[in-house]
Design an enzyme around this catalytic site. Structure first.
Site, short mmCIF file in Angstrom:
data_model
loop_
_atom_site.label_atom_id
_atom_site.label_comp_id
_atom_site.label_asym_id
_atom_site.label_seq_id
_atom_site.Cartn_x
_atom_site.Cartn_y
_atom_site.Cartn_z
N PRO A 1 -5.78 -21.57 12.97
CA PRO A 1 -6.48 -22.18 14.28
C PRO A 1 -7.86 -21.69 14.35
CG PRO A 1 -4.24 -21.12 14.68
CD PRO A 1 -4.30 -20.98 13.25
N ASP B 1 0.85 -1.24 -0.08
CA ASP B 1 0.06 0.11 -0.08
C ASP B 1 0.86 1.33 0.01
OD1 ASP B 1 -1.83 -2.05 0.28
OD2 ASP B 1 -2.70 -1.02 1.96
N GLY C 1 -4.16 -24.09 1.80
CA GLY C 1 -5.01 -24.38 2.85
C GLY C 1 -6.65 -24.32 2.38
N GLU D 1 -10.18 -7.58 9.34
CA GLU D 1 -10.04 -8.69 10.22
C GLU D 1 -10.67 -8.34 11.64
OE1 GLU D 1 -8.15 -11.82 10.20
OE2 GLU D 1 -8.86 -11.44 8.09
N TYR E 1 -3.32 -10.66 15.12
CA TYR E 1 -3.36 -9.57 14.21
C TYR E 1 -4.51 -8.69 14.27
CZ TYR E 1 -3.81 -6.71 9.66
OH TYR E 1 -3.81 -6.00 8.92
N ALA F 1 2.46 1.29 8.49
CA ALA F 1 3.57 0.15 8.73
C ALA F 1 2.91 -0.74 9.96
CB ALA F 1 4.70 0.71 9.51
N SER G 1 -8.48 -2.63 9.42
CA SER G 1 -8.83 -4.01 8.76
C SER G 1 -10.12 -4.80 8.93
CB SER G 1 -7.60 -4.95 8.99
OG SER G 1 -7.86 -6.14 8.62
P1 NAP Z 1 2.63 -4.86 3.73
O1 NAP Z 1 2.97 -5.01 2.26
O2 NAP Z 1 3.03 -6.12 4.56
O3 NAP Z 1 3.62 -3.67 4.41
C1 NAP Z 1 3.80 -3.47 5.54
C2 NAP Z 1 4.83 -2.31 5.97
O4 NAP Z 1 5.16 -2.25 7.27
C3 NAP Z 1 6.30 -2.70 5.15
O5 NAP Z 1 6.61 -1.36 4.59
C4 NAP Z 1 7.18 -3.08 6.33
O6 NAP Z 1 8.54 -2.71 6.07
C5 NAP Z 1 6.60 -2.00 7.37
N1 NAP Z 1 7.09 -2.73 8.80
C6 NAP Z 1 6.51 -3.97 9.30
N2 NAP Z 1 7.03 -4.14 10.36
C7 NAP Z 1 7.84 -2.73 10.82
C8 NAP Z 1 8.60 -2.33 11.79
N3 NAP Z 1 8.75 -3.00 13.04
N4 NAP Z 1 9.03 -0.94 11.80
C9 NAP Z 1 8.73 -0.39 10.92
N5 NAP Z 1 8.15 -0.56 9.43
C10 NAP Z 1 7.77 -2.10 9.59
O7 NAP Z 1 1.45 -4.66 4.02
P2 NAP Z 1 0.23 -3.77 3.01
O8 NAP Z 1 -0.68 -4.79 2.47
O9 NAP Z 1 0.91 -2.72 2.44
O10 NAP Z 1 -0.49 -2.86 4.36
C11 NAP Z 1 -0.49 -1.77 4.66
C12 NAP Z 1 -1.31 -1.64 6.05
O11 NAP Z 1 -2.54 -1.80 5.65
C13 NAP Z 1 -0.83 -2.78 7.19
O12 NAP Z 1 -1.01 -2.12 8.44
C14 NAP Z 1 -1.87 -3.72 7.08
O13 NAP Z 1 -2.05 -4.58 8.29
C15 NAP Z 1 -3.16 -2.93 6.77
N6 NAP Z 1 -3.95 -3.63 5.89
C16 NAP Z 1 -3.62 -4.24 4.85
C17 NAP Z 1 -4.84 -4.88 4.05
C18 NAP Z 1 -4.67 -5.54 2.74
O14 NAP Z 1 -5.38 -6.25 2.31
N7 NAP Z 1 -3.50 -5.18 1.98
C19 NAP Z 1 -6.22 -4.87 4.56
C20 NAP Z 1 -6.52 -4.11 5.70
C21 NAP Z 1 -5.46 -3.50 6.54
P3 NAP Z 1 9.49 -3.80 5.44
O15 NAP Z 1 9.60 -3.64 3.98
O16 NAP Z 1 10.79 -3.49 6.03
O17 NAP Z 1 9.24 -4.95 5.99
O1 F7E Z 2 -5.71 -15.00 3.36
C1 F7E Z 2 -6.89 -18.60 3.05
C2 F7E Z 2 -6.80 -18.19 4.46
O2 F7E Z 2 -3.17 -14.43 3.92
C3 F7E Z 2 -6.79 -15.20 2.80
C4 F7E Z 2 -3.95 -9.22 5.07
O3 F7E Z 2 -3.57 -8.09 4.24
O4 F7E Z 2 -6.44 -9.19 4.50
C5 F7E Z 2 -5.03 -10.00 4.72
O5 F7E Z 2 -5.31 -11.13 5.50
C6 F7E Z 2 -7.61 -16.32 3.08
C7 F7E Z 2 -7.57 -16.90 4.45
O6 F7E Z 2 -5.10 -12.73 3.77
C8 F7E Z 2 -3.99 -20.23 2.22
O7 F7E Z 2 -7.05 -19.22 5.29
C9 F7E Z 2 -5.87 -20.75 1.92
O8 F7E Z 2 -8.96 -17.52 4.62
O9 F7E Z 2 -4.21 -13.89 1.83
P1 F7E Z 2 -4.31 -14.20 3.19
P2 F7E Z 2 -5.88 -12.37 5.15
O10 F7E Z 2 -5.62 -13.33 6.12
O11 F7E Z 2 -7.19 -12.36 4.63
C10 F7E Z 2 -6.65 -8.46 5.83
C11 F7E Z 2 -8.01 -7.54 5.53
C12 F7E Z 2 -5.62 -7.66 6.32
O12 F7E Z 2 -5.74 -6.62 7.20
C13 F7E Z 2 -4.23 -8.42 6.52
O13 F7E Z 2 -3.24 -7.58 6.88
O14 F7E Z 2 -6.98 -17.55 2.22
N1 F7E Z 2 -5.79 -19.61 2.56
N2 F7E Z 2 -4.62 -21.48 1.67
C14 F7E Z 2 -4.38 -19.23 2.42
N3 F7E Z 2 -3.78 -18.06 2.83
C15 F7E Z 2 -2.42 -17.83 2.82
N4 F7E Z 2 -1.94 -16.96 3.08
N5 F7E Z 2 -2.17 -19.16 2.32
C16 F7E Z 2 -2.57 -20.23 1.80
O15 F7E Z 2 -1.72 -21.08 1.58
#
Ligand code: NAP
Ligand code: F7E
Length: 330
Positions: free
Chosen positions: A282, A14, A214, A130, A152, A84, A128
């Site tokens: 889990p 993002d 999974g 979640e 999380y 982050a 999120s």
């Molecule tokens: P991402 O690709 O996993 O990026 C996470 C970022 O956080 C990376 O830049 C990482 O840095 C940084 N970070 C992690 N631990 C850190 C630490 N201890 N100190 C400083 N920086 C740290 O996540 P994203 O998908 O872009 O999501 C952005 C935000 O939106 C997150 O807070 C996530 O939980 C939330 N979110 C995401 C989704 C989604 O579907 N993508 C949905 C809802 C909410 P490094 O590169 O150094 O690891």
């Molecule tokens: O899983 C199922 C798994 O890890 C999606 C994060 O950006 O969105 C993300 O979290 C689904 C789950 O994303 C595998 O059980 C099956 O039901 O891609 P995921 P997530 O857990 O939805 C939310 C909104 C956030 O905020 C989070 O930061 O897919 N699944 N088989 C699997 N998932 C993974 N990773 N790997 C598998 O093999």
């Protein structure tokens, strides 16, 4: 006056899209990055390598209040996007303590430093879907009660409440976006969508023979990250701070994602996908599907990508990358 934005997590999926979006709007963009990333830019700053001459990077980590305080003391930021986090749900089951410490304290440090140094800076917290977990209603909206199902999710509920508390206690412009899953070609390889599309490409080019997953029946409301970061910016432009759900309102199963992704490469997923219990969680969330009516009405926001277009773009990008890797091999 040129607006200054600070993005934590700028190296993430993002963060990279948001940096591009804000640069396009004429912002001066600053990002917080871990020192290890600055020391190994080729591997750890890949998503923003094309932006490096247009942005300012500052070393800081979510574990260190001093480092965050120092970055925020450097410039008079107008907007702060706190992205982050340890964002992988499965990892939060493996090490809940680290996820909680990083996500909760990190958010608290950001808010405290802003209150101390830049109380007028507008603050976005990456909430999120979640947080809804074992859902209390379908679809979920801003008023739906939270029931997180993972460390999380719990850490994000805490961050959400901290953000609300700073808004109410100190009159700061702080809000949370409650974003449902959003993906794209820059998604981390551990998340299911990218795991599928990158493995499809490896299978297509003979570099893998199967894909172990999974729960294929898990469903998600999947949008595109480029659409969702537009909403983050729009939220901070409102007159009053208010939280918003951002979602497409459609759900699809992991199985459907597989079917489309393999078909995009001319393959049948049933020949390659194997179930592996180790990827089950889990505790799973229930039917997460968002109602983004408030955002549609007040922010005039809507997604531009269909599910099919999202899958196609991700598969095509991974096919191209795999082909380039093959060509580069001696
Ligand atoms: P991402 O690709 O996993 O990026 C996470 C970022 O956080 C990376 O830049 C990482 O840095 C940084 N970070 C992690 N631990 C850190 C630490 N201890 N100190 C400083 N920086 C740290 O996540 P994203 O998908 O872009 O999501 C952005 C935000 O939106 C997150 O807070 C996530 O939980 C939330 N979110 C995401 C989704 C989604 O579907 N993508 C949905 C809802 C909410 P490094 O590169 O150094 O690891
Ligand atoms: O899983 C199922 C798994 O890890 C999606 C994060 O950006 O969105 C993300 O979290 C689904 C789950 O994303 C595998 O059980 C099956 O039901 O891609 P995921 P997530 O857990 O939805 C939310 C909104 C956030 O905020 C989070 O930061 O897919 N699944 N088989 C699997 N998932 C993974 N990773 N790997 C598998 O093999």
């Amino acid at each position: 006056m040129v607006k200054k934005a600070l993005i934590s997590g700028i190296t993430g999926q993002d963060g990279s899209y948001l940096a591009e979006h804000l640069l396009g709007l004429g912002y001066e963009v600053h990002g917080m990055v871990r020192r290890v990333a600055l020391e190994d830019p080729e591997r750890r700053v890949g998503r923003i390598s094309h932006l490096l001459d247009k942005i300012v990077l500052h070393p800081a980590s979510l574990e260190s209040y001093a480092s965050i305080f120092h970055v925020i003391s450097q410039h008079d930021f107008d907007e702060c996007y706190h992205l982050a986090a340890q964002s992988f749900v499965a990892e939060s089951f493996a090490d809940g303590f680290s996820t909680m410490a990083t996500n909760i304290n990190g958010t608290h440090y950001m808010l405290t430093a802003l209150r101390e140094l830049r109380p007028r800076c507008r603050f976005y917290f990456a909430g999120s879907s979640e947080m809804f977990g074992r859902v209390k209603e379908v679809p979920q909206r801003e008023t739906t009660p939270f029931y997180p199902r993972s460390p999380y999710g719990i850490s994000k509920v805490a961050g959400f409440h901290l953000t609300t508390n700073y808004r109410e206690a100190y009159g700061m412009f702080c809000l949370s976006g409650i974003l449902f899953n959003h993906e794209g070609p820059r998604r981390g390889f551990e998340f299911v969508t990218r795991k599928i599309t990158s493995t499809v490409a490896r299978i297509k080019f003979g570099m893998a023979s199967e894909l172990r997953l999974g729960n294929l029946e898990a469903r998600r409301d999947w949008g595109h990250a480029a659409d969702f970061v537009r909403a983050m910016h729009l939220m901070l432009q409102q007159e009053e701070p208010e939280d918003f759900v951002i979602a497409t309102g459609e759900t699809h199963s992991v199985r459907e994602f597989c079917e489309l992704a393999f078909a995009e490469a001319g393959l049948d997923y049933r020949e390659y996908v194997r179930i592996d219990e180790k990827f089950y969680r889990p505790a799973e969330v229930d039917l997460l599907v968002g109602d983004a009516s408030r955002a549609r009405k007040k922010l005039n926001w809507q997604p531009t990508y269909t599910f099919q277009a999202l899958v196609r773009e991700m598969v095509q990008a991974d096919l191209k990358a795999a082909e380039q890797r093959l060509e580069a091999k001696p």
